[in-house]
Design a protein around this motif. Structure first.
Motif, PDB file in Angstrom:
ATOM      1  N   ASN A  90       0.830  -1.207   0.000  1.00 22.30           N
ATOM      2  CA  ASN A  90       0.000   0.000   0.000  1.00 22.30           C
ATOM      3  C   ASN A  90       0.867   1.260   0.000  1.00 22.30           C
ATOM      4  N   ALA A  91       2.022   1.190   0.686  1.00 26.34           N
ATOM      5  CA  ALA A  91       2.906   2.353   0.767  1.00 26.34           C
ATOM      6  C   ALA A  91       3.479   2.727  -0.593  1.00 26.34           C
ATOM      7  N   LEU A  92       3.534   1.761  -1.515  1.00 20.43           N
ATOM      8  CA  LEU A  92       4.010   2.073  -2.864  1.00 20.43           C
ATOM      9  C   LEU A  92       3.135   3.138  -3.522  1.00 20.43           C
ATOM     10  N   ARG A 151      10.458  -6.661  -9.463  1.00 16.77           N
ATOM     11  CA  ARG A 151      11.762  -6.442 -10.079  1.00 16.77           C
ATOM     12  C   ARG A 151      11.734  -5.197 -10.966  1.00 16.77           C
ATOM     13  N   GLY A 152      10.619  -4.989 -11.645  1.00 18.42           N
ATOM     14  CA  GLY A 152      10.457  -3.792 -12.463  1.00 18.42           C
ATOM     15  C   GLY A 152      10.466  -2.530 -11.625  1.00 18.42           C
ATOM     16  N   PHE A 153       9.806  -2.565 -10.473  1.00 19.94           N
ATOM     17  CA  PHE A 153       9.820  -1.421  -9.561  1.00 19.94           C
ATOM     18  C   PHE A 153      11.239  -1.148  -9.073  1.00 19.94           C
ATOM     19  N   GLN A 154      11.972  -2.235  -8.818  1.00 20.29           N
ATOM     20  CA  GLN A 154      13.327  -2.093  -8.310  1.00 20.29           C
ATOM     21  C   GLN A 154      14.230  -1.431  -9.340  1.00 20.29           C
ATOM     22  N   ASN A 155      14.054  -1.819 -10.602  1.00 20.43           N
ATOM     23  CA  ASN A 155      14.863  -1.231 -11.673  1.00 20.43           C
ATOM     24  C   ASN A 155      14.582   0.253 -11.853  1.00 20.43           C
ATOM     25  N   ASP A 156      13.331   0.637 -11.526  1.00 22.94           N
ATOM     26  CA  ASP A 156      12.958   2.050 -11.635  1.00 22.94           C
ATOM     27  C   ASP A 156      13.289   2.831 -10.371  1.00 22.94           C
ATOM     28  N   HIS A 157      13.995   2.143  -9.436  1.00 24.45           N
ATOM     29  CA  HIS A 157      14.418   2.777  -8.175  1.00 24.45           C
ATOM     30  C   HIS A 157      13.225   3.315  -7.381  1.00 24.45           C
ATOM     31  N   VAL A 158      12.200   2.495  -7.334  1.00 23.45           N
ATOM     32  CA  VAL A 158      11.043   2.886  -6.522  1.00 23.45           C
ATOM     33  C   VAL A 158      11.350   2.556  -5.080  1.00 23.45           C
ATOM     34  N   GLY A 159      11.495   3.567  -4.289  1.00 27.28           N
ATOM     35  CA  GLY A 159      11.799   3.351  -2.873  1.00 27.28           C
ATOM     36  C   GLY A 159      10.993   4.288  -2.014  1.00 27.28           C
ATOM     37  N   TYR A 160      11.151   4.153  -0.726  1.00 25.48           N
ATOM     38  CA  TYR A 160      10.405   4.992   0.191  1.00 25.48           C
ATOM     39  C   TYR A 160      11.410   5.836   0.954  1.00 25.48           C
ATOM     40  N   HIS A 161      11.609   7.057   0.502  1.00 19.59           N
ATOM     41  CA  HIS A 161      12.588   7.946   1.114  1.00 19.59           C
ATOM     42  C   HIS A 161      11.837   9.082   1.810  1.00 19.59           C
ATOM     43  N   GLN A 162      11.914   9.068   3.101  1.00 19.41           N
ATOM     44  CA  GLN A 162      11.148  10.065   3.850  1.00 19.41           C
ATOM     45  C   GLN A 162      11.894  10.413   5.129  1.00 19.41           C
ATOM     46  N   GLU A 163      11.929  11.695   5.419  1.00 19.58           N
ATOM     47  CA  GLU A 163      12.524  12.117   6.674  1.00 19.58           C
ATOM     48  C   GLU A 163      11.554  11.801   7.797  1.00 19.58           C
ATOM     49  N   THR A 164      12.043  11.148   8.838  1.00 18.67           N
ATOM     50  CA  THR A 164      11.178  10.727   9.935  1.00 18.67           C
ATOM     51  C   THR A 164      11.465  11.553  11.177  1.00 18.67           C
ATOM     52  N   VAL A 165      10.432  11.795  11.932  1.00 21.71           N
ATOM     53  CA  VAL A 165      10.568  12.502  13.201  1.00 21.71           C
ATOM     54  C   VAL A 165      10.359  11.495  14.321  1.00 21.71           C
TER      55      VAL A 165
END
Length: 212
Positions: A90-92, A151-165
């Motif tokens: 879901n986070a994707l 694997r396709g998402f990985q190749n497109d560098h789909v990641g979850y980059h977020q500053e956390t508090v």
């Protein structure tokens, strides 16, 4: 319950297995989320590894089908991973939104529900004509189907980059009281859903139905 009952587990022990899976998932989810935040690991990479592990464990579970207690352990791990993967999948959605891709989340969930209904119907007929003992192969096939997509998402560098508090659990509850109450209500609803979902086959059989 249908599969675990077939391998020789009692109804009460099936409940223990399902409960254990949910406890493991409850502990694993925040640990994995913390790891992703700290190491900026792409979500797709985490999900890819978990899908591969699910595929391997499902094959092992089928091979040791005559050893019910070992099957119970592997089943609990498999279920825990499936539960753990759901919020990250879901986070994707939010990852895509951050990249400017607009997704219809409601439509995708609706398609998932239709697919679930059709798969339940198909598996019901298969189980009634062959045996529930082959259900692990459904997990294997599903896992293999996920691999090229993730694997396709990985190749497109789909990641979850977020500053956390960082904040403590009790500080969070104090600041978001209404949200906490909503979570409590959701937990109570989910308990009822889980009980019915787990033992649905016994309810259906009690009124004269079967797996179809």
């Amino acid at each position: 319950a249908l599969y675990l009952g077939k391998v020789g587990l009692r109804t009460s022990f099936i409940g223990i297995v399902i409960a254990s899976a949910n406890i493991i998932a409850t502990l694993a989810q925040p640990m994995i989320a913390r790891y992703i935040d700290q190491h900026h690991t792409p979500l797709a990479s985490i999900l890819l590894g978990m899908a591969m592990l699910c595929g391997v464990l499902s094959v092992v579970m089928f091979v040791i089908g005559q050893l019910p207690y070992l099957v119970a352990i592997i089943f609990a791990l498999l279920s825990a991973m499936a539960i753990t993967m759901m919020p990250f999948i879901n986070a994707l959605t939010f990852v895509f939104e951050e990249k400017g891709v607009v997704l219809n989340f409601g439509l995708s969930r609706g398609i998932g529900s239709v697919a679930y209904a059709l798969m339940s119907l198909i598996l019901g007929y298969i189980v009634s004509r062959i045996s529930p003992i082959y259900l692990p192969f459904v997990i294997t096939i599903s896992s293999l189907g996920l691999l090229p997509i993730l694997r396709g998402f990985q190749n497109d560098h789909v990641g979850y980059h977020q500053e956390t508090v960082k904040t403590s659990f009790f500080s969070f509850l104090q600041h978001y009281k209404l949200f906490f109450l909503m979570l409590v209500g959701y937990i109570l609803i989910y308990i009822d859903h889980q009980l019915i979902n787990t033992y649905m086959i016994y309810i259906v059989r009690d009124i004269g139905g079967n797996s179809v």
